[in-house]
Design a protein around this motif. Structure first.
Motif, PDB file in Angstrom:
ATOM      1  N   ASP A  17       0.814  -1.212   0.000  1.00  0.00           N
ATOM      2  CA  ASP A  17       0.000   0.000   0.000  1.00  0.00           C
ATOM      3  C   ASP A  17       0.848   1.263   0.000  1.00  0.00           C
ATOM      4  O   ASP A  17       0.410   2.308  -0.499  1.00  0.00           O
ATOM      5  N   ASP A  18       2.058   1.200   0.576  1.00  0.00           N
ATOM      6  CA  ASP A  18       2.904   2.380   0.660  1.00  0.00           C
ATOM      7  C   ASP A  18       3.902   2.473  -0.494  1.00  0.00           C
ATOM      8  O   ASP A  18       4.821   3.290  -0.454  1.00  0.00           O
ATOM      9  N   GLU A  19       3.735   1.653  -1.521  1.00  0.00           N
ATOM     10  CA  GLU A  19       4.624   1.662  -2.672  1.00  0.00           C
ATOM     11  C   GLU A  19       3.940   2.318  -3.867  1.00  0.00           C
ATOM     12  O   GLU A  19       2.718   2.518  -3.870  1.00  0.00           O
ATOM     13  N   PRO A  20       4.722   2.675  -4.904  1.00  0.00           N
ATOM     14  CA  PRO A  20       4.112   3.254  -6.111  1.00  0.00           C
ATOM     15  C   PRO A  20       3.054   2.338  -6.706  1.00  0.00           C
ATOM     16  O   PRO A  20       3.147   1.110  -6.620  1.00  0.00           O
ATOM     17  N   ILE A  21       2.039   2.927  -7.314  1.00  0.00           N
ATOM     18  CA  ILE A  21       0.938   2.165  -7.904  1.00  0.00           C
ATOM     19  C   ILE A  21       1.422   1.506  -9.192  1.00  0.00           C
ATOM     20  O   ILE A  21       1.976   2.172 -10.070  1.00  0.00           O
ATOM     21  N   ARG A  22       1.173   0.213  -9.317  1.00  0.00           N
ATOM     22  CA  ARG A  22       1.616  -0.526 -10.501  1.00  0.00           C
ATOM     23  C   ARG A  22       0.504  -0.580 -11.537  1.00  0.00           C
ATOM     24  O   ARG A  22      -0.670  -0.747 -11.202  1.00  0.00           O
ATOM     25  N   SER A  23       0.899  -0.487 -12.786  1.00  0.00           N
ATOM     26  CA  SER A  23      -0.087  -0.488 -13.865  1.00  0.00           C
ATOM     27  C   SER A  23      -0.845  -1.802 -13.942  1.00  0.00           C
ATOM     28  O   SER A  23      -1.994  -1.842 -14.390  1.00  0.00           O
ATOM     29  N   GLY A  24      -0.203  -2.913 -13.533  1.00  0.00           N
ATOM     30  CA  GLY A  24      -0.864  -4.203 -13.598  1.00  0.00           C
ATOM     31  C   GLY A  24      -1.855  -4.453 -12.474  1.00  0.00           C
ATOM     32  O   GLY A  24      -2.552  -5.467 -12.476  1.00  0.00           O
ATOM     33  N   PRO A  70      -5.237  -4.427 -10.699  1.00  0.00           N
ATOM     34  CA  PRO A  70      -6.616  -4.240 -11.157  1.00  0.00           C
ATOM     35  C   PRO A  70      -7.270  -2.978 -10.590  1.00  0.00           C
ATOM     36  O   PRO A  70      -8.174  -2.423 -11.209  1.00  0.00           O
ATOM     37  N   ALA A  71      -6.808  -2.545  -9.426  1.00  0.00           N
ATOM     38  CA  ALA A  71      -7.385  -1.344  -8.797  1.00  0.00           C
ATOM     39  C   ALA A  71      -6.539  -0.107  -9.058  1.00  0.00           C
ATOM     40  O   ALA A  71      -6.686   0.903  -8.356  1.00  0.00           O
ATOM     41  N   ALA A  72      -5.673  -0.156 -10.074  1.00  0.00           N
ATOM     42  CA  ALA A  72      -4.763   0.965 -10.326  1.00  0.00           C
ATOM     43  C   ALA A  72      -5.526   2.254 -10.614  1.00  0.00           C
ATOM     44  O   ALA A  72      -5.179   3.325 -10.092  1.00  0.00           O
ATOM     45  N   VAL A  73      -6.572   2.176 -11.441  1.00  0.00           N
ATOM     46  CA  VAL A  73      -7.324   3.384 -11.795  1.00  0.00           C
ATOM     47  C   VAL A  73      -7.945   4.008 -10.555  1.00  0.00           C
ATOM     48  O   VAL A  73      -7.850   5.223 -10.325  1.00  0.00           O
ATOM     49  N   GLU A  74      -8.580   3.173  -9.712  1.00  0.00           N
ATOM     50  CA  GLU A  74      -9.215   3.696  -8.496  1.00  0.00           C
ATOM     51  C   GLU A  74      -8.176   4.277  -7.544  1.00  0.00           C
ATOM     52  O   GLU A  74      -8.411   5.330  -6.927  1.00  0.00           O
ATOM     53  N   LYS A  75      -7.015   3.636  -7.427  1.00  0.00           N
ATOM     54  CA  LYS A  75      -5.975   4.140  -6.535  1.00  0.00           C
ATOM     55  C   LYS A  75      -5.421   5.479  -7.034  1.00  0.00           C
ATOM     56  O   LYS A  75      -5.153   6.388  -6.233  1.00  0.00           O
ATOM     57  N   ILE A  76      -5.241   5.594  -8.345  1.00  0.00           N
ATOM     58  CA  ILE A  76      -4.723   6.852  -8.887  1.00  0.00           C
ATOM     59  C   ILE A  76      -5.732   7.977  -8.684  1.00  0.00           C
ATOM     60  O   ILE A  76      -5.375   9.101  -8.310  1.00  0.00           O
ATOM     61  N   LYS A  77      -7.014   7.674  -8.927  1.00  0.00           N
ATOM     62  CA  LYS A  77      -8.040   8.700  -8.710  1.00  0.00           C
ATOM     63  C   LYS A  77      -8.091   9.133  -7.246  1.00  0.00           C
ATOM     64  O   LYS A  77      -8.239  10.327  -6.945  1.00  0.00           O
ATOM     65  N   ARG A 101      -1.151   9.669 -16.575  1.00  0.00           N
ATOM     66  CA  ARG A 101      -1.052   8.223 -16.427  1.00  0.00           C
ATOM     67  C   ARG A 101      -2.419   7.573 -16.535  1.00  0.00           C
ATOM     68  O   ARG A 101      -2.553   6.473 -17.086  1.00  0.00           O
ATOM     69  N   LEU A 102      -3.466   8.223 -16.012  1.00  0.00           N
ATOM     70  CA  LEU A 102      -4.826   7.698 -16.145  1.00  0.00           C
ATOM     71  C   LEU A 102      -5.209   7.559 -17.612  1.00  0.00           C
ATOM     72  O   LEU A 102      -5.800   6.553 -18.025  1.00  0.00           O
ATOM     73  N   LYS A 103      -4.874   8.554 -18.398  1.00  0.00           N
ATOM     74  CA  LYS A 103      -5.187   8.498 -19.827  1.00  0.00           C
ATOM     75  C   LYS A 103      -4.433   7.350 -20.491  1.00  0.00           C
ATOM     76  O   LYS A 103      -4.986   6.650 -21.347  1.00  0.00           O
ATOM     77  N   SER A 104      -3.164   7.166 -20.089  1.00  0.00           N
ATOM     78  CA  SER A 104      -2.362   6.088 -20.666  1.00  0.00           C
ATOM     79  C   SER A 104      -2.953   4.723 -20.312  1.00  0.00           C
ATOM     80  O   SER A 104      -3.037   3.830 -21.164  1.00  0.00           O
ATOM     81  N   LEU A 105      -3.398   4.554 -19.064  1.00  0.00           N
ATOM     82  CA  LEU A 105      -4.021   3.294 -18.653  1.00  0.00           C
ATOM     83  C   LEU A 105      -5.325   3.050 -19.410  1.00  0.00           C
ATOM     84  O   LEU A 105      -5.627   1.920 -19.805  1.00  0.00           O
ATOM     85  N   ALA A 106      -6.088   4.119 -19.611  1.00  0.00           N
ATOM     86  CA  ALA A 106      -7.353   3.985 -20.338  1.00  0.00           C
ATOM     87  C   ALA A 106      -7.099   3.528 -21.776  1.00  0.00           C
ATOM     88  O   ALA A 106      -7.804   2.655 -22.303  1.00  0.00           O
ATOM     89  N   ARG A 107      -6.088   4.123 -22.425  1.00  0.00           N
ATOM     90  CA  ARG A 107      -5.768   3.714 -23.803  1.00  0.00           C
ATOM     91  C   ARG A 107      -5.312   2.267 -23.847  1.00  0.00           C
ATOM     92  O   ARG A 107      -5.679   1.511 -24.755  1.00  0.00           O
ATOM     93  N   MET A 108      -4.512   1.855 -22.852  1.00  0.00           N
ATOM     94  CA  MET A 108      -4.017   0.485 -22.817  1.00  0.00           C
ATOM     95  C   MET A 108      -5.166  -0.501 -22.650  1.00  0.00           C
ATOM     96  O   MET A 108      -5.216  -1.541 -23.314  1.00  0.00           O
TER      97      MET A 108
END
Length: 335
Positions: free
Chosen positions: A151-158, A160-167, A245-252
């Motif tokens: 939880d205290d580390e950078p958010i990983r793109s892989g 599943p909750a990456a989008v929610e964590k970034i928001k 980064r959110l936009k990049s994840l959405a495109r991916m």
């Protein structure tokens, strides 16, 4: 979690299906030519070995509170595997030490300097292996337990909750900016009225919810700044980065998993865009030759035994890197 204890000069290890017992007397002879007190050295070695085993067990146990543990993760099995390997490395080190000599113990006459130097180099290498094992083992067990990071580390793109964590992170940063702006307004108003620092700190803490330590840093310890208050430029820049980064994840995610097989001189090479893992993967029909492995590593690809593929992060840079590798392969094949 305690898996190793030393009692009456004997180390006893028990974890999972593994059990071992090592008496100090059984390894004492390994240090006869190195110290006047081989018995002390043997007991020290056992104490340190027990401490390393228990430290690793405690680390594995502590991982449970760091985030979502992978369902298939088995902490006891990981500690057992570590104990088996670490004790084996310790025995190898002791055996290597047993072939070394100290002229202060054996006497300087006819001392085999060159031969002893070679043996000491081997012992040093075994000692380095023993010291490195807990470090690499911790990294490996953490990857298995926390597939998407703590939880205290950078958010990983892989994740599943990456989008929610970034928001959520963006919302938290936006809130901190709002608090900083409100605090700056309070500070400017009270400065005009000639208020004391203590009064400013109290007003900022009461009206914005900013902690007293942060308020002190922005009001009292702000001598290096051209004015008192809180700078929001760093948080604004971080919000812009996260939004990008959110936009990049959405495109991916819109592209989804893609796969193509390219024929080369060594056979068909499959290139997979694995969205679930956020990795671009290259699967070869057989182990690549030395030149191909150099090209892969030079372009940021690393071998993943669990996936059976060479992979790196899935992004535009990763796609370009895969193209460069394929170009290098086809060029060499043509040559």
């Amino acid at each position: 979690m305690t898996v190793a204890i030393v009692e009456n000069g004997t180390l006893v290890v028990s974890v999972g299906g593994f059990a071992a017992s090592i008496a100090a007397k059984s390894i004492e002879h390994q240090f006869d030519a190195l110290t006047h007190f081989p018995d002390r050295r043997a007991n020290i070695e056992l104490d340190e070995l027990a401490a390393r085993l228990n430290d690793f067990a405690a680390y594995v146990e502590d991982l449970a509170g760091k985030g979502d543990i992978a369902p298939e993760f088995n902490g006891v099995a990981e500690v057992e595997a570590f104990a088996r390997r670490h004790i084996d490395l310790a025995r190898r080190f002791w055996a290597a030490e047993g072939r070394c000599m100290n002229w202060f113990i054996t006497g300087p006459a006819r001392f085999p300097v060159a031969r002893n130097d070679k043996r000491m180099k081997v012992a040093d290498a075994r000692r380095a292996d023993l010291a490195a094992h807990p470090v690499t083992a911790r990294k490996a067990v953490k990857r298995k337990a926390l597939q998407h990071g703590a939880d205290d580390e950078p958010i990983r793109s892989g994740d599943p909750a990456a989008v929610e964590k970034i928001k959520a992170k963006i919302d938290a940063l936006a809130l901190s900016i709002d608090k900083a702006k409100a605090a700056n307004a309070i500070i400017r108003r009270m400065e005009r009225d000639g208020a004391a620092d203590a009064a400013m700190i109290k007003a900022v803490v009461t009206q914005t919810g900013i902690s007293a330590a942060i308020a002190v840093r922005g009001i009292v310890l702000a001598d290096w700044q051209w004015k008192r208050g809180f700078d929001t430029s760093g948080n604004r820049a971080e919000i812009r980065r996260l939004q990008s980064r959110l936009k990049s994840l959405a495109r991916m995610q819109e592209r989804g998993n893609e796969s193509q097989t390219i024929k080369t001189g060594i056979g068909g090479v499959e290139i997979i865009e694995n969205v679930g893992m956020a990795r671009i993967q290259m699967i070869f029909p057989a182990k690549p030759d030395e030149a191909t492995r150099r090209a892969l590593k030079a372009n940021g690809f690393r071998w993943s035994p669990s996936q059976g593929a060479w992979q790196r992060h899935l992004n535009e840079a990763g796609r370009w890197a895969a193209e460069r590798v394929m170009k290098a392969i086809t060029t060499e094949g043509a040559a």
